[in-house]
Scaffold this motif. Structure first.
Motif, mmCIF file in Angstrom:
data_model
loop_
_atom_site.group_PDB
_atom_site.id
_atom_site.type_symbol
_atom_site.label_atom_id
_atom_site.label_comp_id
_atom_site.label_asym_id
_atom_site.label_seq_id
_atom_site.Cartn_x
_atom_site.Cartn_y
_atom_site.Cartn_z
ATOM 1 N N ALA A 59 0.843 -1.209 0.000
ATOM 2 C CA ALA A 59 0.000 0.000 0.000
ATOM 3 C C ALA A 59 0.877 1.257 0.000
ATOM 4 O O ALA A 59 0.550 2.251 -0.667
ATOM 5 N N MET A 60 1.993 1.202 0.705
ATOM 6 C CA MET A 60 2.901 2.356 0.748
ATOM 7 C C MET A 60 3.559 2.589 -0.613
ATOM 8 O O MET A 60 3.763 3.733 -1.021
ATOM 9 N N LYS A 61 3.865 1.494 -1.309
ATOM 10 C CA LYS A 61 4.444 1.635 -2.661
ATOM 11 C C LYS A 61 3.418 2.292 -3.578
ATOM 12 O O LYS A 61 3.757 3.166 -4.380
ATOM 13 N N LYS A 66 1.050 7.189 -6.296
ATOM 14 C CA LYS A 66 -0.059 8.154 -6.312
ATOM 15 C C LYS A 66 0.467 9.571 -6.086
ATOM 16 O O LYS A 66 0.015 10.519 -6.728
ATOM 17 N N LYS A 67 1.426 9.678 -5.157
ATOM 18 C CA LYS A 67 1.996 11.001 -4.849
ATOM 19 C C LYS A 67 2.679 11.593 -6.085
ATOM 20 O O LYS A 67 2.415 12.734 -6.465
ATOM 21 N N GLU A 109 -8.405 1.515 6.756
ATOM 22 C CA GLU A 109 -8.289 2.868 7.336
ATOM 23 C C GLU A 109 -6.827 3.236 7.557
ATOM 24 O O GLU A 109 -6.401 4.352 7.279
ATOM 25 N N GLU A 110 -6.058 2.266 8.069
ATOM 26 C CA GLU A 110 -4.631 2.516 8.339
ATOM 27 C C GLU A 110 -3.882 2.719 7.015
ATOM 28 O O GLU A 110 -3.016 3.596 6.916
ATOM 29 N N SER A 111 -4.236 1.923 6.015
ATOM 30 C CA SER A 111 -3.602 2.025 4.709
ATOM 31 C C SER A 111 -3.833 3.428 4.125
ATOM 32 O O SER A 111 -2.890 4.082 3.662
#
Ligand SMILES: O=C(O)C(=O)C[C@]1(C(=O)O)C=C[C@@H](O)C=C1
Length: 121
Positions: A59-61, A66-67, A109-111
């Motif tokens: 999810a962070m990748k 996305k950023k 939610e955390e993701s």
């Protein structure tokens, strides 16, 4: 020719009977049976936590991509797809689908939160 004397033979019989008795006691002891299942649970929990950590890394990748590309963090269509997959998998694995989706709402939610934090950096 007999290698063992009468006394040694008797001792051997007593020893093997005790071992057998002890083994049978262990196999039927509820306390030991519970301990064995608890050991299974500890192993499974370790794997689950490891897999959730891997999910968060993926999810962070996605968050980084996305950023860089100015893509919206929340993707409702994808989240619906994830939930449908979860329900299907839960039914196949004979576990309550509502409970699984409820659990995943926390992970989701955390993701989203972690991805949003990343956008602000
Ligand atoms: O698939 C994505 O775009 C993700 O960022 C992953 C994820 C998820 O955790 O499952 C998170 C946020 C989106 O709303 C949809 C799904």
């Amino acid at each position: 020719m007999n290698i063992l004397g009468k006394k040694s033979k008797l001792n051997l019989i007593i020893l093997s009977s005790s071992v057998l008795l002890l083994y049978n006691c262990k196999a039927s002891s509820p306390v030991l049976e519970i301990e064995s299942e608890r050991a299974q649970i500890d192993k499974i929990d370790k794997k689950v936590v490891h897999l959730l950590s891997q999910r968060m890394n993926a999810a962070m990748k996605i968050g980084e991509i996305k950023k860089k590309n100015k893509i919206e963090v929340t993707q409702p269509a994808r989240w619906n797809e994830v939930k449908n997959n979860l329900r299907k998998n839960a039914i196949e694995s004979n576990i309550n689908p509502d409970m699984i989706v409820k659990m995943y709402e926390v992970f989701y939610e955390e993701s989203v939160k972690q991805q949003q934090d990343l956008q602000r950096k």
